[in-house]
Scaffold this active site. Sequence first.
Site, PDB file in Angstrom:
ATOM      1  N   GLN A  55      15.375  -0.185   0.394  1.00 36.85           N
ATOM      2  CA  GLN A  55      15.078  -0.418   1.808  1.00 36.85           C
ATOM      3  C   GLN A  55      14.487  -1.809   2.009  1.00 36.85           C
ATOM      4  O   GLN A  55      13.360  -2.069   1.600  1.00 36.85           O
ATOM      5  CB  GLN A  55      14.104   0.668   2.266  1.00 36.85           C
ATOM      6  CG  GLN A  55      13.707   0.589   3.707  1.00 36.85           C
ATOM      7  CD  GLN A  55      12.922   1.828   4.127  1.00 36.85           C
ATOM      8  OE1 GLN A  55      13.162   2.930   3.627  1.00 36.85           O
ATOM      9  NE2 GLN A  55      11.979   1.663   5.023  1.00 36.85           N
ATOM     10  N   SER A  85      10.071  -4.621   4.822  1.00 45.44           N
ATOM     11  CA  SER A  85       8.866  -5.454   4.839  1.00 45.44           C
ATOM     12  C   SER A  85       9.143  -6.873   4.376  1.00 45.44           C
ATOM     13  O   SER A  85      10.003  -7.112   3.537  1.00 45.44           O
ATOM     14  CB  SER A  85       7.790  -4.853   3.935  1.00 45.44           C
ATOM     15  OG  SER A  85       7.290  -3.682   4.476  1.00 45.44           O
ATOM     16  N   SER A 135      10.993  -1.078  -3.213  1.00 47.99           N
ATOM     17  CA  SER A 135      11.004  -0.132  -4.337  1.00 47.99           C
ATOM     18  C   SER A 135      12.418   0.058  -4.843  1.00 47.99           C
ATOM     19  O   SER A 135      13.345   0.224  -4.048  1.00 47.99           O
ATOM     20  CB  SER A 135      10.444   1.217  -3.901  1.00 47.99           C
ATOM     21  OG  SER A 135       9.117   1.059  -3.486  1.00 47.99           O
ATOM     22  N   GLU A 173      11.463   8.450   7.000  1.00 44.38           N
ATOM     23  CA  GLU A 173      10.667   8.047   5.844  1.00 44.38           C
ATOM     24  C   GLU A 173       9.366   8.846   5.794  1.00 44.38           C
ATOM     25  O   GLU A 173       8.958   9.345   4.756  1.00 44.38           O
ATOM     26  CB  GLU A 173      10.368   6.553   5.938  1.00 44.38           C
ATOM     27  CG  GLU A 173       9.497   6.038   4.802  1.00 44.38           C
ATOM     28  CD  GLU A 173       9.445   4.520   4.755  1.00 44.38           C
ATOM     29  OE1 GLU A 173       9.570   3.876   5.827  1.00 44.38           O
ATOM     30  OE2 GLU A 173       9.273   3.979   3.649  1.00 44.38           O
ATOM     31  N   GLU A 223      -3.488   3.730   9.001  1.00 45.02           N
ATOM     32  CA  GLU A 223      -4.003   3.220  10.282  1.00 45.02           C
ATOM     33  C   GLU A 223      -2.895   3.191  11.338  1.00 45.02           C
ATOM     34  O   GLU A 223      -3.108   3.576  12.488  1.00 45.02           O
ATOM     35  CB  GLU A 223      -4.591   1.809  10.094  1.00 45.02           C
ATOM     36  CG  GLU A 223      -5.915   1.783   9.341  1.00 45.02           C
ATOM     37  CD  GLU A 223      -5.802   2.191   7.880  1.00 45.02           C
ATOM     38  OE1 GLU A 223      -4.729   1.996   7.274  1.00 45.02           O
ATOM     39  OE2 GLU A 223      -6.792   2.736   7.337  1.00 45.02           O
TER      40      GLU A 223
END
Lengths: 387, 347
Positions: A108, A111, A143, A226, A357
Site C-alpha cells: 500500500q 504515506s 509494509s 484497513e 488520535e
Amino acid sequence: MNEAEIKERVAAFLGEHDPGGDRLAFLRARFDAGLAWVWFPEGLGGLGVARELQQVVERELSGTPQINTGVQGIGLGMAAPTILAFGTEEQKRRFLRPLWTGEEIWCQLFSEPGAGSDLATLATRAVRDGDEWVVDGQKVWTSGAHHARWGILVTRTDPDVPKHRGMTYFVCDMHAPGVEVRPLRQITGEAEFNEVFLTGVRLPDDLRLGEVGDGWRVAQTTLMNERVAIGGAPVRRGGGMVGPVLDAWHAHPELRTHDLHQRLLALWVEAEVTRLSGTRLREQLAAGHPGPEGSGMKLSFAKLNQALSGFEVEFQRDLGYDDWAFRRSEDVDFYGRGPGYRYLRAKGNSIEGGTSEILRNIIAERVLGLPSEPRVDKDVPWKDLPR
Amino acid sequence: MTLLYSEVEEELRAAVRGLLADRCPPAAVLKRIESDPYDLDLWKTLAGEIGVAGLLIPEELGGAGASASEVAVVLEELGRAVAPVPFFTSSVLATQALLPTGDALLGELAEGRTTAALAVSFAASPYRPLRGSSVRIEDGRLSGTVTGVAGADVADVLLVPVDGDLYTAEGAAVELVPSLDLTRPVATVTFERARARRVGACDLAAVLRSGAALLASEQLGVAEWCLESTLAYVKERHQFARPVGSFQAIKHRLADLWLDVVRARAAARNAVADPSPLSVAVAQSWNAAVAVHAAEEALQLHGGIGMTWEHPVHLYLKRAKAAEIALGTPGDHREALSSLAGVPGPE
C-alpha cells in the site's frame, strides 16, 4: 443460501478437488468455485451470499491448504475491497484471483515523509502522457513492498485545486522501471516496511482505479477496510494478544504476584468485552445494520495489545531480547517471537493504519457528531499550502 | 444466541421511554428526592399499563412470561431516567427469589398491586450472599438485622432468605438510613421474633447472580444518559469563540468514553443471553466501572454547572457509585474470574 446449502457446496467441491494434491491448484480451484470470499460476486471468488457464511466455509475447509494471511494481509484486507468497489470488470478479473491465492502479493503506497496522518497533503505526482501516467515521488512505511508484485498508490494529479480534490488512485506495477524499494529497519531490529522511491515510473491508464481526481474517495474505501482488517478479526475467548500472556502465566506460577494478578484480571475483562463487541458488530453487519462500532475496533485493539505486551515483559522479567539482527520479515506476525518483540511491535499498532488520535477524531466527529476543529487548509489549492 | 435487540424489545423500549419522558424527566426526579423519592403513581402506570412488573413471571401465574433480555431493556431505560421506581428491587430481585417457589404472591407482584423486597444487603454478592445479615430463625420466628436493604421502605412484603429457605415476615422494623443513591434509598431492617411463613427453598447466590446480570443493563442506561447529555452540552456550550466539543482534548475523552459504552452494551447483552457466572462477572466488572466513569466524565465536562444540585448529573453519579458497590464490586467479580476464566493467582 443457508448454512446447510453452503456445506453441501463445500462437500461437492471437496469431492472434486483433492486437498492433498498441488497446493496452488487447490487454491485456484477454491477461488473458481466461489469459496474464496463468499460475499464477493460470482466469478470473482464469491457466490454473492451473506458474509457470515464465510465462517462456515473456513470451518469446513480448515484441514486443507490455506492462504497466507500474514504476507497477503494488505492485498486481502485493503486492495481487494477497493478493487471490488472501484475497479473495472477487466481489473477485477485480472487482479483478484492471484491476489487471493497469494501468487501476487500487494503493498500500500499511501504515506509519504510529509504526509502521514494528513494523508491528503501527499506530493507524489502523476502526470498524464498519452495513454500513460508518469509518476515521481517517495512513499514511506510501505509494509511488505519487498515481496510485492503490485501496490495500491495514491498520487497528486492536480496541484491547483484543494488537496482532497486533486488526487488520483492507481495500481502500481512494482516491477516497473523506476520503482526502488529500500528497507527501513524498525525498533524490533527487523524491516517489515520500506521506503519506496518512484522515479519516472510509467503506468498505463488502465491501471487507474476510479476517476481522475477521485483518488481521495477511493482511498477512503481502502482506509475504512484497513481499520476493520486490523482490529475487526474474530477472536475466540482468551485469543489474540491475551493468548500468549495467559500461556506464560500458566507456565510460570513462580513469577505471579498479587499486583500482577489483579492487573491481568482487569486486562482479561477488557479483552473479553472487546471481543464481545466485535461479535456484536459482526451480528449487526450480518443483519444488514452496520453499526458505528467498527470505528472503535482498531483503537481498542491497539490499546489492549500495548497494555498486554507491556504486562508480559514485566511478568516474565526478561529484560533481554531474542535477537536484534537486521532481517527482512517474511510476514507480519504480531504474536510471534518473544515478549520483548511483542512489546516493541505493538507500539506500531497505535500508529499504523491511522493513529489512535486520528481514530478518536473520526469517532468524535462522525459517530458522536462533535464539531471539527477549525481547518485552515480546506479550501486552499494544494500548491499554496505551507509544506 | 444474539447480542442484538429484537423488535419486541425495541417496542417495549419505546413504550417505557415514552412514558418516562412524559412523567419522569430529570427535573421531576430532582424535585422528589428530598421528600418522597419513589414515584408510586409512575410505578402504577409502568406496572399496570405497560406490564413491566410481571415480565419475569410465567403467564399461568399472571405474568407476561418474558425473558431476561426484555427485562434488561426496561432496566436500560429506567437507568437512563434514574427512575425512582421499585422495578429492580421488586420485579427483578424479589421476583427471582420467589419464582422457584411458585407462591401465589407472584400473581400479586405480576399485577403490580403488591411490591416486594428481598431482605438482603444491596452490598451482598453471589460470592458473599449473607453479607450484612444476622437473621436467624427460631420456632418459626425471625430475629436479627439486615443492613443496606434497597427498596424495603416501599415494599408491602419482605422476603427473607435464611439457611437456604425463603420466608415472609410480619412486623419488621424498616429504618431508612442516609443513602448515597437518593433515587434508590436503603434501609436497615430489624426482626424481633417476627412471625414468619416459609415460602420455599432459596438459592440466594443464584438470585443475586441473575440480579447482577441484569444490573449491568441498568448501569449501561446510566452510562448512556451521561454520554448523551454530555455530548449535547459540549456541542452547545461555547468558550474561546467555539463549541467546547470542538477541542480535541474533549473529543478524545468522549471518543474513549463512547468505546467503553459500546463494550458495556456488548457485555450487558451477553450477560442476559448467556447468564453464566463468567458472563455475569465480566459484565459487572466492566459495566459498574463504566457507569461510574461516565458519570464522573459527565460531571467534569459540564464544568461548574455539573457540581450544582440543580443539574441532574449528580443523581446519575450517585446511582452509578451505589450500583458499583451493589451485588459485588468490580473487584469482587474480577476475583471470581480468577477461577471462572482460569487465571489463577500466586501459589
